[in-house]
Write an enzyme that holds these catalytic residues in place. Sequence first.
Site, mmCIF file in Angstrom:
data_model
loop_
_atom_site.group_PDB
_atom_site.id
_atom_site.type_symbol
_atom_site.label_atom_id
_atom_site.label_comp_id
_atom_site.label_asym_id
_atom_site.label_seq_id
_atom_site.Cartn_x
_atom_site.Cartn_y
_atom_site.Cartn_z
ATOM 1 N N ASN A 10 14.494 -2.964 -34.864
ATOM 2 C CA ASN A 10 15.882 -2.314 -34.854
ATOM 3 C C ASN A 10 16.241 -1.095 -34.025
ATOM 4 O O ASN A 10 15.586 -0.088 -34.465
ATOM 5 C CB ASN A 10 16.236 -2.200 -36.183
ATOM 6 C CG ASN A 10 17.814 -1.609 -36.610
ATOM 7 O OD1 ASN A 10 18.583 -1.361 -35.747
ATOM 8 N ND2 ASN A 10 17.973 -1.018 -37.670
ATOM 9 N N LYS A 12 18.911 0.456 -33.295
ATOM 10 C CA LYS A 12 19.842 1.365 -33.822
ATOM 11 C C LYS A 12 20.585 1.995 -32.736
ATOM 12 O O LYS A 12 20.669 1.223 -31.812
ATOM 13 C CB LYS A 12 19.225 2.529 -34.633
ATOM 14 C CG LYS A 12 18.229 2.152 -35.908
ATOM 15 C CD LYS A 12 17.844 3.058 -36.697
ATOM 16 C CE LYS A 12 16.906 2.325 -37.764
ATOM 17 N NZ LYS A 12 16.815 3.323 -38.925
ATOM 18 N N HIS A 97 22.557 -3.588 -43.316
ATOM 19 C CA HIS A 97 21.748 -2.441 -43.205
ATOM 20 C C HIS A 97 22.042 -1.085 -44.061
ATOM 21 O O HIS A 97 23.365 -0.872 -44.202
ATOM 22 C CB HIS A 97 21.429 -2.121 -41.796
ATOM 23 C CG HIS A 97 20.308 -1.092 -41.446
ATOM 24 N ND1 HIS A 97 20.516 0.201 -41.710
ATOM 25 C CD2 HIS A 97 19.043 -1.260 -41.068
ATOM 26 C CE1 HIS A 97 19.215 0.689 -41.560
ATOM 27 N NE2 HIS A 97 18.408 -0.170 -41.360
ATOM 28 N N GLU A 99 22.023 1.775 -43.629
ATOM 29 C CA GLU A 99 22.701 2.981 -42.715
ATOM 30 C C GLU A 99 24.181 2.155 -42.714
ATOM 31 O O GLU A 99 25.112 3.334 -42.660
ATOM 32 C CB GLU A 99 22.265 3.194 -41.321
ATOM 33 C CG GLU A 99 20.916 3.964 -41.475
ATOM 34 C CD GLU A 99 20.261 3.650 -40.425
ATOM 35 O OE1 GLU A 99 20.511 3.208 -39.218
ATOM 36 O OE2 GLU A 99 18.802 4.145 -40.398
ATOM 37 N N GLU A 169 14.533 -3.083 -47.679
ATOM 38 C CA GLU A 169 14.255 -1.734 -46.991
ATOM 39 C C GLU A 169 14.634 -0.761 -48.091
ATOM 40 O O GLU A 169 15.791 -0.370 -48.017
ATOM 41 C CB GLU A 169 14.959 -1.747 -45.736
ATOM 42 C CG GLU A 169 14.708 -2.722 -44.646
ATOM 43 C CD GLU A 169 15.140 -2.117 -43.272
ATOM 44 O OE1 GLU A 169 14.272 -1.964 -42.557
ATOM 45 O OE2 GLU A 169 16.602 -1.926 -43.270
ATOM 46 N N GLY A 175 13.251 5.705 -41.919
ATOM 47 C CA GLY A 175 13.170 7.067 -41.215
ATOM 48 C C GLY A 175 12.519 8.398 -41.686
ATOM 49 O O GLY A 175 12.681 9.398 -41.215
ATOM 50 N N SER A 215 9.690 2.858 -42.337
ATOM 51 C CA SER A 215 8.460 3.628 -41.759
ATOM 52 C C SER A 215 7.325 2.753 -41.382
ATOM 53 O O SER A 215 6.091 3.086 -41.711
ATOM 54 C CB SER A 215 8.273 4.965 -42.749
ATOM 55 O OG SER A 215 9.323 5.841 -42.754
ATOM 56 N N GLY A 236 12.293 0.348 -37.503
ATOM 57 C CA GLY A 236 13.237 1.213 -36.697
ATOM 58 C C GLY A 236 12.374 1.923 -35.416
ATOM 59 O O GLY A 236 12.025 1.449 -34.584
ATOM 60 N N GLY A 237 12.298 3.168 -35.812
ATOM 61 C CA GLY A 237 11.604 4.223 -35.355
ATOM 62 C C GLY A 237 10.442 3.478 -34.275
ATOM 63 O O GLY A 237 10.229 3.885 -33.025
HETATM 64 P P1 PGA Z 1 12.223 2.944 -39.652
HETATM 65 O O1 PGA Z 1 13.621 2.122 -39.728
HETATM 66 O O2 PGA Z 1 11.304 2.018 -39.241
HETATM 67 O O3 PGA Z 1 12.723 4.052 -38.810
HETATM 68 O O4 PGA Z 1 11.874 3.523 -40.982
HETATM 69 C C1 PGA Z 1 13.740 1.002 -40.550
HETATM 70 C C2 PGA Z 1 14.896 0.429 -40.579
HETATM 71 O O5 PGA Z 1 15.965 0.978 -40.478
HETATM 72 O O6 PGA Z 1 15.100 -0.819 -40.281
#
Ligand code: PGA
Length: 255
Positions: A10, A12, A97, A99, A169, A175, A215, A236-237
Amino acid sequence: MKRKPIIAGNWKMFKTVAQSVTTALDLKSRTYNANHCEVLIAPVFTALKTVADRLEGSQIRIAGQNCAAEAAEGAFTGEISAEMLADAGCTHVIIGHSERRQYYNETNALVAKKLVRALTAGLIPILCVGETLAERDAGQAEAVVTSQVLEGTRSLTAPDLFRIVAAYEPVWAIGTGRAATPEIAQSMHRLIRSVVQEKFGSEAAQQLRILYGGSVKPDNIASFMNEADIDGALVGGASLDAETFSKIVFFHNQN
Ligand code: PGA
């Protein structure tokens, strides 16, 4: 039942069109032989079509990060329909998600509508669920996730469950660098599967792929993939860099 893993990135609100193409092509050359899993990336809307075109013929699939809850087209300024994502080359779409839930007030009712829109457009929705830290500390993690699953899928039938993916998640792990332990993740994944089993039957539950997100990194992916009910990751990251993400794709080499 053997379920084919999915490793999804993802991106983002990161990367220009040019940067998205560069990363996607780099990922393509690093993962061309990844037959053990499905690889998915979710670039920003503006890059979807270009990335999809440039990846044509590769096994990497493209996902939208969100879609409208409304019709295929209409007077909904700023929205993008599931049909439009499919038209741009997407096969999947991330729905609900955390967010989106946190910053854009997406409710389970809205998530339920979006799931229907995605399925109608022929996309595979990735339904995201997960509790906040306050909810976990208050002992409500199971109740919150149960209602997210039940309410999010409230308009679906058992056959629909064969065309969706779920992602657990925990908000406190996204994050933050503080991933859930594999044991916590496994117990939540088992809960999600049992909720689905209760509502849609054991066949639907057994084939449902449930991804862990929060993470995920090359050095912890294997510990998650060892768990019985964890069928992949939503990253994500660590998905923004092709080299790092491809290490996660080849999770079986990361022990
Ligand atoms: P992250 O994000 O791997 O940066 O923790 C995961 C996500 O939001 O899908």
